[in-house]
Scaffold this motif. Structure first.
Motif, short mmCIF file in Angstrom:
data_model
loop_
_atom_site.label_atom_id
_atom_site.label_comp_id
_atom_site.label_asym_id
_atom_site.label_seq_id
_atom_site.Cartn_x
_atom_site.Cartn_y
_atom_site.Cartn_z
N GLU A 122 0.81 -1.21 0.00
CA GLU A 122 0.00 0.00 0.00
C GLU A 122 0.85 1.27 0.00
O GLU A 122 0.50 2.27 -0.62
CB GLU A 122 -0.91 0.00 1.24
CG GLU A 122 -1.93 1.12 1.27
CD GLU A 122 -3.03 0.97 0.21
OE1 GLU A 122 -3.64 1.98 -0.16
OE2 GLU A 122 -3.25 -0.18 -0.24
N HIS A 123 1.98 1.23 0.68
CA HIS A 123 2.86 2.40 0.77
C HIS A 123 4.26 2.10 0.23
O HIS A 123 5.22 2.76 0.63
CB HIS A 123 2.93 2.88 2.22
CG HIS A 123 1.60 3.19 2.82
ND1 HIS A 123 0.85 4.29 2.45
CD2 HIS A 123 0.86 2.50 3.74
CE1 HIS A 123 -0.29 4.28 3.14
NE2 HIS A 123 -0.30 3.22 3.92
N THR A 156 -0.97 -5.43 -10.81
CA THR A 156 -0.66 -4.74 -9.57
C THR A 156 -1.96 -4.30 -8.92
O THR A 156 -2.84 -3.73 -9.60
CB THR A 156 0.28 -3.54 -9.80
OG1 THR A 156 0.70 -3.01 -8.55
CG2 THR A 156 -0.36 -2.44 -10.64
N PRO A 157 -2.16 -4.58 -7.64
CA PRO A 157 -3.42 -4.21 -6.99
C PRO A 157 -3.67 -2.70 -7.05
O PRO A 157 -2.75 -1.90 -6.87
CB PRO A 157 -3.21 -4.67 -5.54
CG PRO A 157 -2.16 -5.74 -5.62
CD PRO A 157 -1.26 -5.32 -6.74
N GLY A 158 -4.91 -2.34 -7.33
CA GLY A 158 -5.28 -0.93 -7.34
C GLY A 158 -4.74 -0.15 -8.52
O GLY A 158 -4.55 1.07 -8.43
N PRO A 194 -0.02 3.04 -7.97
CA PRO A 194 0.79 1.82 -7.97
C PRO A 194 1.54 1.59 -9.28
O PRO A 194 2.67 1.08 -9.27
CB PRO A 194 -0.25 0.71 -7.74
CG PRO A 194 -1.37 1.39 -7.04
CD PRO A 194 -1.43 2.76 -7.64
N VAL A 195 0.94 1.96 -10.40
CA VAL A 195 1.62 1.81 -11.70
C VAL A 195 2.78 2.80 -11.79
O VAL A 195 3.88 2.46 -12.25
CB VAL A 195 0.62 2.02 -12.85
CG1 VAL A 195 1.31 1.83 -14.20
CG2 VAL A 195 -0.56 1.07 -12.73
N GLU A 196 2.55 4.02 -11.34
CA GLU A 196 3.63 5.02 -11.33
C GLU A 196 4.78 4.59 -10.43
O GLU A 196 5.95 4.81 -10.75
CB GLU A 196 3.07 6.37 -10.87
CG GLU A 196 2.11 7.00 -11.85
CD GLU A 196 1.51 8.29 -11.32
OE1 GLU A 196 1.21 9.18 -12.15
OE2 GLU A 196 1.35 8.43 -10.09
N HIS A 197 4.45 3.98 -9.30
CA HIS A 197 5.49 3.53 -8.37
C HIS A 197 6.35 2.45 -9.02
O HIS A 197 7.59 2.49 -8.91
CB HIS A 197 4.84 2.99 -7.09
CG HIS A 197 5.83 2.52 -6.07
ND1 HIS A 197 6.48 3.38 -5.22
CD2 HIS A 197 6.30 1.27 -5.78
CE1 HIS A 197 7.30 2.70 -4.44
NE2 HIS A 197 7.20 1.41 -4.75
#
Length: 290
Positions: free
Chosen positions: A240-241, A267-269, A275-278
């Motif tokens: 999540e983080h 990837t969840p969410g 999450p995609v950017e991360h």
């Protein structure tokens, strides 16, 4: 090593009314972020790994055409199409159309298929396993023939065709790459060696053994094992983080050490975009040199 994003779940918070806009933003973010592949499943009901069958599910090739319009560089494919879902002429034409309209970015992801529940639910005939593999080989041979320069008749175990006309032809040269999904050692991996340009395996404890089996099939078929792109399905979970990012990177490094060229997963969410950017910011630059 390359990373591919699969979108396996379309039940987004905004519902169907926002689904198109959400998918377009996911696609643009993945495309800009350096993902090599953008994939969807080829199912008509949601599979139990991601929830009950009543969850939202889109038809694969219509969705890939939509994603093509919102991307510029990423490869587009199913992970993977069930060979018995479509007549191979329709399948070859769908992938050719995707390739032409995307500027040469289509791949054919295909396998023998397994989900009897959706077949019976929608009234598709669900062939026995041996026949599904015969249909898979028919589809592989048919698509390769339709993507060749010849229009001669085709004769397979279950499919006959008089003229494999394919106009316009695919832009990918010599044809859209074929990824064969599954780890069956006697048939699936032999088909990869004989017909495919890529395999897709699950990240299981016997993965290294599966790669050895593929190598042996390549030797028997006279194929260069190194020419086949080895892809593995593995969820792209960073937490999540971002607290699980290092864990994911360690696993990707391990897979690269086994000779895996690309990892594809959801990837969840993803609809939240962050999450995609991360993954694009924190994972792809780290694994790209592997």
């Amino acid at each position: 090593m390359e990373l591919g994003l699969q979108i396996p779940d379309f039940t987004f918070e905004g519902g169907p009314a926002r689904l198109g806009a959400d998918l377009a933003e996911i696609a643009r973010t993945a495309d800009r972020g350096g993902f090599a592949y953008l994939a969807v499943m080829d199912h008509f009901f949601q599979i139990h790994l991601f929830g009950p069958p009543e969850k939202d599910m889109l038809e694969a090739y219509t969705t890939l055409g939509f994603l093509a319009a919102h991307t510029e560089r990423v490869k587009l494919l199913t992970v993977v199409t069930g060979a018995y879902f479509r007549h191979p002429g329709l399948l070859a034409k769908a992938v050719t159309t995707l390739d032409v309209l995307s500027g040469g970015r289509a791949m054919l992801g295909v396998g023998a298929a397994w989900n009897e529940e959706e077949a019976r639910g929608l009234g598709f005939r669900f062939p026995p396993l041996a026949e599904r593999f015969e249909l898979l080989e028919d589809a592989l041979r048919y698509c390769l023939a339709m993507w060749s320069d010849s229009e001669k008749p085709f004769s397979g175990k279950h499919v006959e065709a008089e003229r494999l006309l394919n106009s316009p032809p695919a832009l990918s040269s010599p044809h859209p790459p074929i990824m064969i999904g599954g780890g069956g050692e006697r048939k699936t991996l032999r088909f990869v060696a004989k017909y495919g340009q890529a395999c897709n395996l699950f990240n299981t404890p016997d993965l290294e053994h599966k790669l050895d089996v593929l190598r042996a099939h390549c030797e028997r078929e006279g194929r260069n094992y190194d020419e086949i792109t080895k892809t593995v399905y593995h969820p792209l979970v960073t937490g999540e983080h971002g607290e699980r990012t290092d864990e994911l990177v360690r696993e990707l490094r391990r897979l690269a050490g086994l000779g895996v060229d690309a990892v594809i997963g959801g990837t969840p969410g993803a609809e939240r975009i962050a999450p995609v950017e991360h993954l694009a910011r924190e994972v792809i630059p780290v694994i790209a040199p592997l």
